[in-house]
Design an enzyme around this catalytic site. Sequence first.
Site, PDB file in Angstrom:
ATOM      1  N   LYS A   9       0.826  -1.203   0.000  1.00 37.30           N
ATOM      2  CA  LYS A   9       0.000   0.000   0.000  1.00 37.30           C
ATOM      3  C   LYS A   9       0.868   1.264   0.000  1.00 37.30           C
ATOM      4  CE  LYS A   9      -3.862  -2.286   2.388  1.00 37.30           C
ATOM      5  NZ  LYS A   9      -4.760  -2.283   3.585  1.00 37.30           N
ATOM      6  N   TYR A  49     -12.076  -2.889  -3.273  1.00 37.78           N
ATOM      7  CA  TYR A  49     -12.631  -2.887  -1.907  1.00 37.78           C
ATOM      8  C   TYR A  49     -14.165  -2.882  -1.900  1.00 37.78           C
ATOM      9  CZ  TYR A  49      -8.059  -2.386   0.287  1.00 37.78           C
ATOM     10  OH  TYR A  49      -6.783  -2.619   0.747  1.00 37.78           O
ATOM     11  N   ASN A 112      -1.964   0.071   7.282  1.00 39.65           N
ATOM     12  CA  ASN A 112      -1.477  -1.276   7.621  1.00 39.65           C
ATOM     13  C   ASN A 112      -0.670  -1.946   6.519  1.00 39.65           C
ATOM     14  OD1 ASN A 112      -3.542  -2.010   5.936  1.00 39.65           O
ATOM     15  ND2 ASN A 112      -4.689  -3.187   7.458  1.00 39.65           N
ATOM     16  N   HIS A 115      -1.914  -5.431   1.493  1.00 34.89           N
ATOM     17  CA  HIS A 115      -3.130  -6.229   1.315  1.00 34.89           C
ATOM     18  C   HIS A 115      -2.755  -7.629   0.861  1.00 34.89           C
ATOM     19  CE1 HIS A 115      -7.024  -7.587  -0.267  1.00 34.89           C
ATOM     20  NE2 HIS A 115      -6.318  -8.049  -1.291  1.00 34.89           N
ATOM     21  N   GLU A 126      -9.142 -11.109  -7.589  1.00 29.24           N
ATOM     22  CA  GLU A 126      -8.231  -9.965  -7.455  1.00 29.24           C
ATOM     23  C   GLU A 126      -7.093 -10.037  -8.478  1.00 29.24           C
ATOM     24  OE1 GLU A 126      -9.250  -9.195  -2.730  1.00 29.24           O
ATOM     25  OE2 GLU A 126      -7.254  -9.942  -3.254  1.00 29.24           O
TER      26      GLU A 126
HETATM   27  P1  IDP Z   1      -7.480  -7.219   5.712  1.00 28.37           P
HETATM   28  O1  IDP Z   1      -6.724  -6.207   4.881  1.00 28.37           O
HETATM   29  O2  IDP Z   1      -6.663  -7.708   6.878  1.00 28.37           O
HETATM   30  O3  IDP Z   1      -8.049  -8.338   4.875  1.00 28.37           O
HETATM   31  P2  IDP Z   1     -10.201  -6.175   5.906  1.00 28.37           P
HETATM   32  O4  IDP Z   1     -11.097  -6.386   7.066  1.00 28.37           O
HETATM   33  O5  IDP Z   1     -10.510  -6.922   4.641  1.00 28.37           O
HETATM   34  O6  IDP Z   1      -8.703  -6.447   6.388  1.00 28.37           O
HETATM   35  O7  IDP Z   1     -10.208  -4.621   5.601  1.00 28.37           O
HETATM   36  C1  IDP Z   1      -9.642  -4.134   4.399  1.00 28.37           C
HETATM   37  C2  IDP Z   1      -8.829  -2.915   4.695  1.00 28.37           C
HETATM   38  O8  IDP Z   1      -9.686  -1.870   5.131  1.00 28.37           O
HETATM   39  C3  IDP Z   1      -7.815  -3.060   5.838  1.00 28.37           C
HETATM   40  O9  IDP Z   1      -6.604  -3.665   5.412  1.00 28.37           O
HETATM   41  C4  IDP Z   1      -7.619  -1.618   6.237  1.00 28.37           C
HETATM   42  O10 IDP Z   1      -6.750  -0.954   5.301  1.00 28.37           O
HETATM   43  C5  IDP Z   1      -9.023  -1.064   6.064  1.00 28.37           C
HETATM   44  N1  IDP Z   1      -9.771  -1.089   7.332  1.00 28.37           N
HETATM   45  C6  IDP Z   1     -10.381  -2.146   7.902  1.00 28.37           C
HETATM   46  N2  IDP Z   1     -10.980  -1.799   9.050  1.00 28.37           N
HETATM   47  C7  IDP Z   1     -10.731  -0.485   9.214  1.00 28.37           C
HETATM   48  C8  IDP Z   1     -11.077   0.473  10.231  1.00 28.37           C
HETATM   49  O11 IDP Z   1     -11.742   0.172  11.212  1.00 28.37           O
HETATM   50  N3  IDP Z   1     -10.631   1.748  10.035  1.00 28.37           N
HETATM   51  C9  IDP Z   1      -9.889   2.113   8.948  1.00 28.37           C
HETATM   52  N4  IDP Z   1      -9.554   1.250   7.984  1.00 28.37           N
HETATM   53  C10 IDP Z   1      -9.947  -0.031   8.119  1.00 28.37           C
HETATM   54 MG    MG Z   2      -9.551  -8.315   3.437  1.00 26.25          MG
END
Ligand code: IDP
Ligand code: MG
Length: 149
Positions: A9, A49, A112, A115, A126
Amino acid sequence: MERTFLMIKPDAVQRGLVGDIIKRFETKGFTLVGLKLLSVSRELAEKHYDVHRERPFFQGLVEFIVSSPVVAMVWEGDGVIASARKIIGATNPLNAEPGTIRGDYGINVGRNLIHGSDGPETAASEIALWFKPEELSNWQLTNKAWIVE
Ligand code: IDP
Ligand code: MG
């Protein structure tokens, strides 16, 4: 052979972590079959997304992904989908184990770093969303016999 889609990212690209992140999958023994740096369109970010469209963080997430280039990759190997998720760590970096990418480099769920596809169906869709077939290389590591018996 199993394949997964990974995206480094914008935060990790800006912080100079591309090499470190790629190295973790290389040294694990997986095979890189597709790689490109790109500035993501809003349309692509929203499609990627789409499952999170109704979540409160969706708009901010899309803004983040289009804000600066990402590195999109396809990696191949036995069990690569689940293994990559382990190497990446928990969604919230504060909950991610030390030794994982998010555990080592992050403190915020909105930053974070990377992905990874969460299962075989999402991996397939994807990969098709981000890469044309001709952008993927079918090849074998010459040292594969020293990684897989
Ligand atoms: P993942 O990336 O670990 O699969 P997901 O639940 O699929 O996590 O969420 C996708 C992305 O959305 C996360 O990697 C993060 O960048 C963002 N995200 C998820 N939850 C939150 C939140 O509570 N606040 C801000 N961003 C979030
Ligand atoms: Mg995810």
